[in-house]
Design an enzyme around this catalytic site. Structure first.
Site, PDB file in Angstrom:
ATOM      1  N   CYS A  50      18.377  23.652  53.560  1.00 27.76           N
ATOM      2  CA  CYS A  50      18.308  25.096  53.773  1.00 27.76           C
ATOM      3  C   CYS A  50      17.008  25.447  54.502  1.00 27.76           C
ATOM      4  O   CYS A  50      15.939  24.912  54.177  1.00 27.76           O
ATOM      5  CB  CYS A  50      18.357  25.826  52.433  1.00 27.76           C
ATOM      6  SG  CYS A  50      18.328  27.631  52.599  1.00 27.76           S
ATOM      7  N   CYS A  90      12.591  29.476  49.433  1.00 25.36           N
ATOM      8  CA  CYS A  90      12.602  29.966  48.054  1.00 25.36           C
ATOM      9  C   CYS A  90      11.985  28.920  47.117  1.00 25.36           C
ATOM     10  O   CYS A  90      12.480  27.796  47.014  1.00 25.36           O
ATOM     11  CB  CYS A  90      14.040  30.267  47.625  1.00 25.36           C
ATOM     12  SG  CYS A  90      14.921  31.377  48.749  1.00 25.36           S
ATOM     13  N   CYS A 144      13.975  26.700  44.482  1.00 27.39           N
ATOM     14  CA  CYS A 144      15.237  26.062  44.865  1.00 27.39           C
ATOM     15  C   CYS A 144      15.060  24.618  45.311  1.00 27.39           C
ATOM     16  O   CYS A 144      14.221  24.316  46.163  1.00 27.39           O
ATOM     17  CB  CYS A 144      15.902  26.865  45.979  1.00 27.39           C
ATOM     18  SG  CYS A 144      17.522  26.205  46.418  1.00 27.39           S
ATOM     19  N   CYS A 149      33.378  29.845  42.072  1.00 23.80           N
ATOM     20  CA  CYS A 149      32.275  30.356  42.871  1.00 23.80           C
ATOM     21  C   CYS A 149      31.989  29.373  43.998  1.00 23.80           C
ATOM     22  O   CYS A 149      31.587  28.233  43.738  1.00 23.80           O
ATOM     23  CB  CYS A 149      31.036  30.547  42.006  1.00 23.80           C
ATOM     24  SG  CYS A 149      31.328  31.642  40.594  1.00 23.80           S
ATOM     25  N   CYS A 153      34.778  33.920  44.093  1.00 18.56           N
ATOM     26  CA  CYS A 153      33.514  34.575  44.437  1.00 18.56           C
ATOM     27  C   CYS A 153      32.816  33.719  45.487  1.00 18.56           C
ATOM     28  O   CYS A 153      32.721  32.501  45.337  1.00 18.56           O
ATOM     29  CB  CYS A 153      32.636  34.711  43.197  1.00 18.56           C
ATOM     30  SG  CYS A 153      31.013  35.469  43.520  1.00 18.56           S
ATOM     31  N   CYS A 212      28.226  40.628  42.423  1.00 15.22           N
ATOM     32  CA  CYS A 212      27.635  39.769  41.398  1.00 15.22           C
ATOM     33  C   CYS A 212      26.184  39.558  41.798  1.00 15.22           C
ATOM     34  O   CYS A 212      25.914  39.027  42.876  1.00 15.22           O
ATOM     35  CB  CYS A 212      28.406  38.446  41.357  1.00 15.22           C
ATOM     36  SG  CYS A 212      27.668  37.168  40.303  1.00 15.22           S
ATOM     37  N   ARG A 249      26.281  36.869  32.456  1.00 14.02           N
ATOM     38  CA  ARG A 249      26.607  35.443  32.524  1.00 14.02           C
ATOM     39  C   ARG A 249      25.353  34.604  32.296  1.00 14.02           C
ATOM     40  O   ARG A 249      24.338  34.809  32.949  1.00 14.02           O
ATOM     41  CB  ARG A 249      27.199  35.111  33.893  1.00 14.02           C
ATOM     42  CG  ARG A 249      27.688  33.671  34.014  1.00 14.02           C
ATOM     43  CD  ARG A 249      28.221  33.413  35.423  1.00 14.02           C
ATOM     44  NE  ARG A 249      29.111  34.488  35.839  1.00 14.02           N
ATOM     45  CZ  ARG A 249      29.317  34.825  37.108  1.00 14.02           C
ATOM     46  NH1 ARG A 249      28.684  34.190  38.062  1.00 14.02           N
ATOM     47  NH2 ARG A 249      30.151  35.796  37.405  1.00 14.02           N
TER      48      ARG A 249
END
Length: 408
Positions: free
Chosen positions: A65, A69, A72, A109, A142, A202, A272
């Site tokens: 990626c 972040c 992550c 998801c 999702c 979400c 969740r």
């Protein structure tokens, strides 16, 4: 406690607590913890009974990626030894999803690392959604693909997506300390795009990154203002090879307080328990089901969860039941808005955040509900934190992107 009675009454009326009340939940003592859980449990049972919704993650594209972040394992410059692979083919993703659905999940998801999808990526995901729904007509899908450009949310909905995940993760005030390659406002914009397209939004948070109690309350109040239908609460998985690898700030008791605070602020929303529950809640996971009405089944994006059968046994042993495919997750007032195609939060009485004056304010170590100190001391001091439990952080080596059977 007068505080808890007040919070229960407000939760049953969908009324927003004050910031001071929310902060007070995080500052309660261990002696009062079971009272806090019992109070928040009344609100949870009022809106969701004893049902637990199961969700299943499929990592469509792992690692590499370009975003930075800090939490992550898939970030730019990550040294974490995670699986790295490009886009799964639709039939591969459908096969992975089928394992979770066979284990009892009712929502799949679909997650992909990256800043956001290209139009070609939206085509890929659309094909994957079709492949899944051709085999499993009633499944909820999702998507979690990062920042959305204009028109992409509408295309995903036309392809059959039911929801879109994009987490706020932390407070606006501290967001720049966690990520520099995009802004908090970018994330809010994507959640609003999902809303506007009629997708169920979400959006949640990650706890344990060194944030203060005020930061936690700020992000949850911001989430209430955005009014998502589901709020994933992630607990940081401190992957070796990431900037936050040394952040072991959570105890099981603190995790329960955070979940209780979220339930009081967003009483009628699907809360969740997402990434990190096995690492930080550990043997207290069953108690957390009194606060949250939804969990992920099996593994996460880049880390392993507990065995899917253990999840099912835990739910049964704690006196809860798995929500069936034919059952509606949301309370009727929210489900009616979603069925009308307005997108959550679009109706005057849309639910969490609909009370007068209420407002409603990615990666898992990320994902659709993913993971990726206090500015002022609470009234009762928290323990310094957990001893590092690196033995509980295992890189996922099975399921999507591998030749091994998934954990579901």
């Amino acid at each position: 406690m007068d505080l808890l009675n007040t919070l229960v009454d407000k939760g049953l009326r969908r009324e927003l607590p004050t910031r001071e009340e929310a902060l007070s939940v995080l500052a309660t003592s261990d002696d009062d913890l079971l009272d806090v859980v019992a109070a928040a449990g009344k609100v949870r049972r009022h809106w969701f009974g004893r049902r637990v919704k199961l969700n299943y993650l499929v990592n469509l594209k792992s690692g590499l990626c370009p975003e930075d972040c800090s939490y992550c394992s898939q970030r730019l410059g990550s040294k974490a030894g995670i699986l790295k692979y490009t886009w799964l083919k639709p039939d591969e993703a459908s096969k992975a999803a089928a394992a979770g659905l066979a284990g009892g999940a009712k929502r799949v998801c679909l997650v992909a690392s990256g800043r956001g999808p290209t139009d070609r990526d939206v085509d890929r995901v659309s094909d994957t959604i079709k492949a899944i729904k051709d085999r499993h007509e009633d499944v909820e899908v999702c998507a979690c693909l990062g920042l959305l450009s204009d028109g992409q949310a509408e295309r995903l909905r036309e392809a059959g997506a039911d929801a879109y995940n994009h987490n706020l993760n932390t407070s606006e005030a501290t967001y720049g300390e966690i990520t520099t390659t995009h802004t908090y406002a970018d994330r809010v914009d994507t959640v609003q795009k999902a809303h506007a397209a009629g997708l169920s939004a979400c959006s949640g948070l990650i706890a344990g990154m060194g944030e203060s109690d005020e930061d936690l309350v700020d992000v949850v109040f911001s989430l209430r203002e955005l009014d998502p239908d589901s709020v994933p609460v992630n607990f940081l998985i401190p992957f070796e090879g990431t900037p936050l690898a040394k952040e072991w700030n959570l105890t099981p008791q603190r995790c329960l307080r955070i979940l209780a605070m979220v339930r009081f602020v967003c009483p009628d929303v699907e809360v969740r328990i997402a990434g990190g529950r096995e690492v930080h809640l550990r043997s207290m996971q069953p108690l957390a089901l009194n606060l949250a009405n939804s969990i992920f089944l099996g593994d996460y994006l880049t880390s392993e969860g507990q065995a899917g059968k253990a999840d099912l046994d835990m739910i049964a042993d704690a006196g809860f039941e798995v929500e069936g495919a034919g059952e509606v997750t949301l309370p009727q007032h929210r489900a009616d808005v979603a069925a009308a195609g307005g997108g959550c939060g679009s109706h005057e009485s849309a639910g969490c955040g609909s009370h007068e004056g209420a407002g409603c304010g990615s990666h898992e170590s990320a994902g659709c509900g993913s993971v990726c100190g206090s500015a002022s001391e609470p009234a009762v001091s928290e323990p310094a934190g957990n001893e590092p439990r690196t033995d509980l952080v295992a890189v996922r080596r099975r399921g999507a992107g591998t030749d091994l059977a998934p954990n579901a």
